[in-house]
Every structure is written in C-alpha cells, then in structure tokens.
Scaffold this motif. Structure first.
Motif, short mmCIF file in Angstrom:
data_model
loop_
_atom_site.label_atom_id
_atom_site.label_comp_id
_atom_site.label_asym_id
_atom_site.label_seq_id
_atom_site.Cartn_x
_atom_site.Cartn_y
_atom_site.Cartn_z
N GLU A 206 0.69 -1.01 -0.11
CA GLU A 206 0.37 -0.32 0.23
C GLU A 206 0.73 1.39 0.42
OE1 GLU A 206 -4.36 -1.72 2.04
OE2 GLU A 206 -2.46 -1.20 3.25
N LEU A 207 2.07 0.75 0.18
CA LEU A 207 3.00 2.30 0.67
C LEU A 207 3.45 2.55 -0.53
CD1 LEU A 207 3.97 4.86 2.59
CD2 LEU A 207 5.81 3.33 2.96
N ALA A 208 4.10 1.18 -1.35
CA ALA A 208 4.21 1.68 -2.58
C ALA A 208 3.19 1.97 -3.92
CB ALA A 208 4.63 0.02 -3.14
N ALA A 209 2.14 2.11 -3.28
CA ALA A 209 1.19 2.68 -4.83
C ALA A 209 1.00 3.58 -4.24
CB ALA A 209 -0.34 1.53 -4.37
N GLU A 210 1.58 4.09 -2.89
CA GLU A 210 1.08 5.69 -2.40
C GLU A 210 2.11 5.93 -3.63
OE1 GLU A 210 -0.41 9.01 -1.73
OE2 GLU A 210 -1.32 7.30 -1.65
N VAL A 211 3.51 5.98 -3.11
CA VAL A 211 4.76 6.25 -3.78
C VAL A 211 4.36 6.14 -5.39
CG1 VAL A 211 7.18 6.63 -4.61
CG2 VAL A 211 6.01 5.85 -2.44
N SER A 212 3.61 5.45 -6.01
CA SER A 212 3.25 5.52 -7.18
C SER A 212 2.28 6.69 -7.76
CB SER A 212 2.94 4.13 -8.09
OG SER A 212 4.00 2.94 -7.41
N GLU A 218 6.01 3.82 -11.75
CA GLU A 218 5.51 2.70 -11.22
C GLU A 218 6.87 1.78 -9.92
OE1 GLU A 218 4.19 -1.72 -11.92
OE2 GLU A 218 4.54 -0.43 -14.01
N VAL A 219 5.89 1.85 -8.59
CA VAL A 219 6.50 1.30 -7.70
C VAL A 219 5.49 -0.08 -7.09
CG1 VAL A 219 8.32 2.13 -5.79
CG2 VAL A 219 7.98 3.62 -7.42
N ARG A 220 6.76 -0.70 -7.33
CA ARG A 220 5.65 -2.09 -6.78
C ARG A 220 6.48 -2.77 -4.91
NH1 ARG A 220 8.36 -7.09 -8.03
NH2 ARG A 220 10.38 -6.39 -9.70
N LEU A 268 -1.85 12.07 23.24
CA LEU A 268 -0.79 12.87 22.97
C LEU A 268 0.15 14.02 22.83
CD1 LEU A 268 2.32 10.02 24.64
CD2 LEU A 268 1.04 11.37 25.92
N ILE A 269 0.16 13.88 21.15
CA ILE A 269 0.48 15.46 20.22
C ILE A 269 -0.82 15.90 20.27
CG2 ILE A 269 2.44 13.43 19.47
CD1 ILE A 269 1.19 13.64 16.78
N GLY A 270 -1.75 15.92 20.46
CA GLY A 270 -2.60 16.42 20.30
C GLY A 270 -3.39 16.46 18.36
N ARG A 271 -2.83 15.61 17.94
CA ARG A 271 -3.48 15.88 16.63
C ARG A 271 -3.52 14.92 15.91
NH1 ARG A 271 0.69 14.83 13.28
NH2 ARG A 271 3.51 14.92 14.53
N PRO A 272 -3.89 14.60 14.55
CA PRO A 272 -3.86 12.63 13.98
C PRO A 272 -2.28 12.57 13.76
CG PRO A 272 -5.52 14.01 12.42
CD PRO A 272 -4.78 15.52 14.26
N THR A 273 -2.03 11.62 14.06
CA THR A 273 -0.91 11.15 13.08
C THR A 273 -0.53 10.96 11.81
OG1 THR A 273 -1.14 8.81 12.71
CG2 THR A 273 -0.33 9.51 15.00
N THR A 274 1.03 11.66 11.21
CA THR A 274 1.56 11.50 9.93
C THR A 274 0.44 10.70 9.33
OG1 THR A 274 3.27 13.11 10.19
CG2 THR A 274 3.03 12.41 8.01
N THR A 275 -0.02 11.02 8.37
CA THR A 275 -0.83 10.09 6.87
C THR A 275 0.11 9.08 6.10
OG1 THR A 275 -1.68 11.41 5.22
CG2 THR A 275 -3.05 11.44 7.31
N PRO A 276 -0.47 8.29 6.08
CA PRO A 276 0.70 7.54 3.86
C PRO A 276 0.40 8.73 3.41
CG PRO A 276 -0.80 5.97 5.88
CD PRO A 276 -1.22 6.64 5.73
N VAL A 277 -0.54 9.19 3.38
CA VAL A 277 0.24 10.61 2.48
C VAL A 277 0.78 11.50 2.28
CG1 VAL A 277 -1.23 11.83 0.74
CG2 VAL A 277 -2.47 9.95 1.41
N GLU A 278 0.81 12.35 3.54
CA GLU A 278 1.29 13.03 4.47
C GLU A 278 3.11 12.84 4.14
OE1 GLU A 278 -1.45 15.55 6.87
OE2 GLU A 278 -0.49 13.78 7.60
N ALA A 279 2.95 11.49 4.77
CA ALA A 279 4.45 10.66 4.64
C ALA A 279 5.18 11.22 3.28
CB ALA A 279 4.47 9.70 5.67
#
Length: 291
Positions: A206-212, A218-220, A268-279
């Motif tokens: 799923e992370l590779a698909a987001e990079v693509s 194309e990154v698999r 603890l950080i008072g916000r949603p964690t970084t999403t895969p899209v944001e990362a």
C-alpha cells in the motif's frame, strides 16, 4: 532539568526542537552527545550541550546530575552492545538520582517476537528494577525506515522487503519526537507504558502504491524471502548483524508483529498522526530538495 542522551541523532534533534516549540526554556534542556560540535546550533540557542557516551558510565553520571527527567534514546549496534549500553545508562541514572526516566522502546516489548525486541524487554526490566519512576515510549516503525530509500525505489521501481502482507503502524520520526516532548514537558506519566503507533496500519504494498500515485512512476513492493532480503541488505553495505536483524524483523512483521494500532500517540501530540499520503509527500519533497 531535562536531559536527553543520543541527542544529536535524528530522533534526539527532533525532540530538542519539539521541547523548544512547546516553550520549555532552553536553559532547562541538557543534550548529551559524544561530539558536542554536532549540536552547535542548539547550543547557540541556549541548550546546554555536554559530552557523554553510553559506554562511559562516569560521563553519563555527570551529564545526568540534577536531572528531573531523563530521555534514554535507545542506542545502535548489536543486541549485546545495545543492552550493555542501556544497562550502563540505567545504572548511571540511578547513581545520579534522576527523578524520572523515559525510554524509547518497541511495541509490546515484553512479548514482541522481533529478535531485537529482547534488548527493549531487558532494558525495561532493568529500569523497573532500578526503582526510578519511569515511562516507556513504545514506538512503532518510522515511516522513514522505508521512505528514506525512495530514491532507490524510484530508480529501480520497487520497494523491497520480506514483510509480505504484514501491516505496520507507521508514524513519522517527528510524531514520536513530539510525543516524547509532550511527556517530558508535562506531569502524570510515571509508571506508564505508552503503545505509540500511527492512526492506521498499512502494508508495504500500500505504501508503494502511494509512492506510485504521487510520483507518477510505477513502484511496486517486491516481497523477498528473509534470506534473500538479508543478502540484499548486505549488498547495500549494511553490516551483517544489522542486515540479519532487519530481515528477521520483516519476517516477524509479516506475521503481525507491528500491526496493532492505538490512538495514544495522536492523543499525546494533540493531532492525528502523519498519514501515509503526507509521509510520502514529505519524503518526495525532501528527495527533490536534495537533488
């Protein structure tokens, strides 16, 4: 006084920054490092920078003098080296009379099947046995464990590993640093073991698909056997002990070792964690800047 060891590392620097952003006075922060020059920028901002080494108990005792809170960032090396260094740091903390020790651990350290989790399990036990008030920050995987290699992934069209369909509760290093700073800068955390994960768990595919999707290339995800992944990591120049540890960790991830998620980090950080899209956005932006 808040003391952070291994403070010139990536997590350490981000934690220093997060403490300052939270308004903790620089004069209340002491950064312990082997090479003070690596934190000259923080020293210029008023942070006290001192020399200390996990292998040198005397230097640690001096660095921890007067510490109300001590963040012990886990070290690097073989399991034997890491545990010896951690035990030295715990002994130094006890001798210095530290008020509260925080330790960066691994999810479910007491039962986690990943090989090097034993270092964290034994370190946690030593901290409990020390009698010092403690908090365990049990960090899941960093997105950067994968995204730091996006240049090679884009070049070759693949992210490699042996994690199979195993899900990972990724968050960014900055997310975990903010959590550490939140605990260091507030009260009421003694005796807690915080299971820190991203808000969602994803597979490497799923992370590779987001990079693509974001890169237009194309990154698999290429799933390898544990042995083949270890050999590939050695081919990239990693020391054999580290290649073996990372490949073994991936094999355990495939079995679900890092799949469980909690909302503790986001609270603890008072916000949603970084999403895969944001990362991925952040990693691709950093890659473009570096070229």
């Amino acid at each position: 006084m808040i003391v952070i060891t291994a403070a010139s590392g990536q997590l350490g620097r981000l934690t220093l920054e997060a403490l300052l952003e939270r308004g903790v006075p620089a004069g209340r922060i002491r950064a312990a490092v082997r090479d003070r020059a690596k934190l000259a920028d923080f020293a210029a901002r008023g942070v006290e920078v001192v020399e200390a080494d996990y292998a040198d108990k005397e230097s640690l005792v001096k660095a921890l003098a007067g510490a109300e809170k001590f963040l012990l960032i886990s070290s690097v090396g073989s399991n034997e080296e890491r545990l010896a260094q951690h035990l030295t740091a715990v002994a130094a903390a006890r001798e210095a009379g530290v008020g509260h020790i925080l330790y960066t651990s691994i999810p479910e350290a007491q039962t986690n099947p990943i090989g090097f989790a034993s270092v964290h399990k034994d370190t946690e036990e030593a901290i409990r046995d020390s009698g010092l008030p403690f908090t365990f920050l049990r960090n899941n995987w960093y997105f950067e464990n994968t995204t730091a290699s996006l240049g090679a992934a884009l070049e070759h069209g693949a992210i490699i590993g042996s994690a199979g369909e195993g899900r990972i509760g990724y968050a960014t290093r900055a997310d975990y640093a903010e959590a550490a700073a939140a605990v260091l800068a507030s009260e009421g955390h003694e005796g807690k073991a915080y299971e820190l994960t991203g808000d969602v768990a994803i597979t490497q595919a799923e992370l590779a698909a987001e990079v693509s999707r974001q890169s237009g290339k194309e990154v698999r995800f290429q799933n390898l056997s544990e042995a083949d992944y270890r050999q590939a990591l050695e081919g990239f120049g990693l020391p054999p002990f580290l290649a073996e540890a990372l490949a073994e960790a991936d094999a355990r991830i495939a079995e679900g070792a890092l799949a469980k998620t909690t909302d503790t980090l986001s609270k603890l950080i008072g916000r949603p964690t970084t999403t895969p899209v944001e990362a991925v956005e952040q990693a691709l932006a950093a890659l473009a800047t570096s070229r």
